[in-house]
Design a protein around this motif. Sequence first.
Motif, PDB file in Angstrom:
ATOM      1  N   UNK A  14       0.862  -1.177   0.000  1.00 42.45           N
ATOM      2  CA  UNK A  14       0.000   0.000   0.000  1.00 42.45           C
ATOM      3  C   UNK A  14       0.896   1.224   0.000  1.00 42.45           C
ATOM      4  N   UNK A  15       0.317   2.398   0.087  1.00 46.41           N
ATOM      5  CA  UNK A  15       1.123   3.621   0.005  1.00 46.41           C
ATOM      6  C   UNK A  15       2.127   3.737   1.143  1.00 46.41           C
ATOM      7  N   UNK A  16       1.854   3.125   2.303  1.00 46.11           N
ATOM      8  CA  UNK A  16       2.782   3.197   3.433  1.00 46.11           C
ATOM      9  C   UNK A  16       3.934   2.196   3.318  1.00 46.11           C
ATOM     10  N   UNK A  17       3.700   1.047   2.709  1.00 44.81           N
ATOM     11  CA  UNK A  17       4.726  -0.004   2.678  1.00 44.81           C
ATOM     12  C   UNK A  17       5.489  -0.098   1.354  1.00 44.81           C
ATOM     13  N   UNK A  18       4.946   0.507   0.309  1.00 48.05           N
ATOM     14  CA  UNK A  18       5.527   0.366  -1.032  1.00 48.05           C
ATOM     15  C   UNK A  18       7.003   0.761  -1.086  1.00 48.05           C
TER      16      UNK A  18
ATOM     17  N   UNK B  97      11.176  -4.619  -9.759  1.00 42.96           N
ATOM     18  CA  UNK B  97       9.719  -4.546  -9.724  1.00 42.96           C
ATOM     19  C   UNK B  97       9.233  -4.675 -11.161  1.00 42.96           C
ATOM     20  N   UNK B  98       8.398  -5.686 -11.425  1.00 38.62           N
ATOM     21  CA  UNK B  98       7.947  -5.924 -12.795  1.00 38.62           C
ATOM     22  C   UNK B  98       6.451  -5.671 -12.985  1.00 38.62           C
ATOM     23  N   UNK B  99       5.724  -5.436 -11.880  1.00 44.47           N
ATOM     24  CA  UNK B  99       4.308  -5.088 -11.984  1.00 44.47           C
ATOM     25  C   UNK B  99       3.907  -4.312 -10.744  1.00 44.47           C
ATOM     26  N   UNK B 100       3.124  -3.258 -10.970  1.00 47.21           N
ATOM     27  CA  UNK B 100       2.643  -2.425  -9.867  1.00 47.21           C
ATOM     28  C   UNK B 100       1.133  -2.323  -9.967  1.00 47.21           C
ATOM     29  N   UNK B 101       0.460  -2.644  -8.877  1.00 47.59           N
ATOM     30  CA  UNK B 101      -0.990  -2.486  -8.742  1.00 47.59           C
ATOM     31  C   UNK B 101      -1.242  -1.684  -7.472  1.00 47.59           C
ATOM     32  N   UNK B 102      -2.432  -1.134  -7.292  1.00 45.70           N
ATOM     33  CA  UNK B 102      -2.704  -0.329  -6.084  1.00 45.70           C
ATOM     34  C   UNK B 102      -2.485  -1.081  -4.766  1.00 45.70           C
ATOM     35  N   UNK B 103      -2.696  -2.417  -4.777  1.00 46.82           N
ATOM     36  CA  UNK B 103      -2.578  -3.171  -3.530  1.00 46.82           C
ATOM     37  C   UNK B 103      -1.484  -4.239  -3.541  1.00 46.82           C
ATOM     38  N   UNK B 104      -0.639  -4.250  -4.601  1.00 48.58           N
ATOM     39  CA  UNK B 104       0.415  -5.269  -4.657  1.00 48.58           C
ATOM     40  C   UNK B 104       1.535  -4.863  -5.611  1.00 48.58           C
TER      41      UNK B 104
END
Length: 165
Positions: free
Chosen positions: A95-99, A113-120
Amino acid sequence: MKHTISALVENKFGVLARVAGMFSGRGFNIETLNVGPVEGGKFSRITVTVRDGNHSVDQCVKQLSRLVNVIEVKDFSSSSAFVARELVMVKVKANSQTRANIVEIADLFRGKVIDVEPDSLIIECTGNPNKILAFLNMIEPFGLLEMARTGNVALERGKLARGDD
């Protein structure tokens, strides 16, 4: 003791089944198995990781080299003159705090990092098995959603290519 065994085989129907069957028929549990085409698809390299436990891997390697369509077999565990790597892809809760923390850990292990989604995030990391284990231990507290791991691929160090000796 863990053994990493590499077999260069003709890329033909049934070869993988014969190789895997030879190990299981002699009481070995295959820990990792990796297969891929080499040299234009005419051959494949099979890399197997097993533990010897109560069984002798030496006899197994000799019998493997006698199988039809097997060109060359090497037990890399008998010498330290080889390089082994594996690939792991992990989907991690983010999430925005842990990313930022997750990306920093990936960078420390030269992961990507090969894929970014809002929750993963999906991260790929390559290295020797100890590096992969350390990476997974660091990333696990964030929450692993999925993981795919290749197992070892290995090559002998420094020797000339097959046919050049």
